[in-house]
Design an enzyme around this catalytic site. Structure first.
Site, PDB file in Angstrom:
ATOM      1  N   ASP A 156       0.856  -1.095   0.046  1.00  0.00           N
ATOM      2  CA  ASP A 156      -0.147   0.078  -0.086  1.00  0.00           C
ATOM      3  C   ASP A 156       0.975   1.337  -0.034  1.00  0.00           C
ATOM      4  O   ASP A 156       1.673   1.354   1.026  1.00  0.00           O
ATOM      5  CB  ASP A 156      -0.958   0.013   1.278  1.00  0.00           C
ATOM      6  CG  ASP A 156      -1.866   1.070   1.564  1.00  0.00           C
ATOM      7  OD1 ASP A 156      -1.458   2.314   0.669  1.00  0.00           O
ATOM      8  OD2 ASP A 156      -2.832   1.189   2.177  1.00  0.00           O
ATOM      9  N   ASN A 212      -4.709  12.787 -11.927  1.00  0.00           N
ATOM     10  CA  ASN A 212      -5.178  13.068 -13.130  1.00  0.00           C
ATOM     11  C   ASN A 212      -4.584  14.840 -13.181  1.00  0.00           C
ATOM     12  O   ASN A 212      -4.331  15.309 -12.381  1.00  0.00           O
ATOM     13  CB  ASN A 212      -6.717  13.054 -13.033  1.00  0.00           C
ATOM     14  CG  ASN A 212      -7.400  13.789 -11.998  1.00  0.00           C
ATOM     15  OD1 ASN A 212      -7.254  15.013 -11.957  1.00  0.00           O
ATOM     16  ND2 ASN A 212      -8.159  13.102 -11.429  1.00  0.00           N
ATOM     17  N   VAL A 271      -4.871   4.941  -7.130  1.00  0.00           N
ATOM     18  CA  VAL A 271      -4.053   5.298  -6.211  1.00  0.00           C
ATOM     19  C   VAL A 271      -4.124   6.845  -6.180  1.00  0.00           C
ATOM     20  O   VAL A 271      -3.964   7.125  -4.773  1.00  0.00           O
ATOM     21  CB  VAL A 271      -2.580   5.205  -7.050  1.00  0.00           C
ATOM     22  CG1 VAL A 271      -1.454   6.026  -6.462  1.00  0.00           C
ATOM     23  CG2 VAL A 271      -2.075   3.947  -7.399  1.00  0.00           C
ATOM     24  N   ASP A 272      -4.636   7.841  -6.912  1.00  0.00           N
ATOM     25  CA  ASP A 272      -4.943   9.127  -6.719  1.00  0.00           C
ATOM     26  C   ASP A 272      -5.890   9.048  -5.507  1.00  0.00           C
ATOM     27  O   ASP A 272      -5.766   9.957  -4.711  1.00  0.00           O
ATOM     28  CB  ASP A 272      -5.419   9.548  -7.897  1.00  0.00           C
ATOM     29  CG  ASP A 272      -5.633  11.125  -7.878  1.00  0.00           C
ATOM     30  OD1 ASP A 272      -4.988  11.940  -6.782  1.00  0.00           O
ATOM     31  OD2 ASP A 272      -6.048  11.608  -8.558  1.00  0.00           O
ATOM     32  N   GLY A 331      -3.129   1.471 -14.485  1.00  0.00           N
ATOM     33  CA  GLY A 331      -4.660   1.351 -14.261  1.00  0.00           C
ATOM     34  C   GLY A 331      -5.604   1.739 -14.851  1.00  0.00           C
ATOM     35  O   GLY A 331      -5.951   1.191 -16.228  1.00  0.00           O
TER      36      GLY A 331
END
Length: 176
Positions: free
Chosen positions: A10, A24, A33-34, A124
């Protein structure tokens, strides 16, 4: 030569100086992840990202670039945000992907980080094949470190949440 490794884990729990966020362009949070980084960092991270948007980055962060903020409640000191190319939107140039990894390490070094946790940017929701991300990421990282463009960085840890993506990075690290 600095240590470059891959771990299954993690990214929000890594005890490193800087965590790279697969952001983004809005810098205001998202999924994957963001979203995990924004959730773990708390409101301070979002406030810093909003300040960037109202100041030096009114149009957001361009693909392939990186910018650092504080890390809020994360164990790290910094978050380095980078925007990967979106294959689904026709952004298929591996050089844009490589730029994410290069610029993230350069920005982390400029911030004073010696240890950096990095996700599989692009693997992803942005549709890049994990094997290609691993190849590009490892090559760009090693090139950046060897060229001295991330001075002071002694550890780059690719932190992967999927066993399949972790395996791709392990294979690439072993073969290059």
């Amino acid at each position: 030569m600095p240590t470059v490794e891959a771990v299954l884990g993690d990214i929000t729990r890594q005890q490193v100086d800087a965590v790279v966020n697969a952001a983004n362009s809005s810098l205001l949070g998202g999924g994957g992840v963001d979203g995990a980084i924004h959730a773990a960092a708390g409101p301070a991270l979002l406030a810093e990202c909003r300040a960037l948007r109202s100041g030096p980055l009114p149009d957001g962060l361009p693909v392939g670039q990186a910018v650092a903020t504080g890390a809020g409640d994360l164990p790290a000191r910094f978050v380095v945000h980078t925007v990967g190319p979106n294959r689904h939107a026709g952004q298929t140039d591996p050089e844009l992907l490589a730029s994410c990894f290069r610029r993230s390490l350069e920005v982390a070094a400029e911030a004073g980080a010696t240890s950096v946790a990095v996700p599989a940017v692009g693997a992803g929701a942005y549709g890049w094949d994990p094997d290609e991300v691993a190849r590009v990421a490892v090559a760009a990282t090693r090139e950046t470190l060897a060229a001295g463009r991330a001075p002071g960085v002694t550890l780059v840890r690719f932190v992967l949440s999927s066993p399949a993506v972790h395996a791709a990075f392990e294979r690439e690290l072993a073969s290059s």
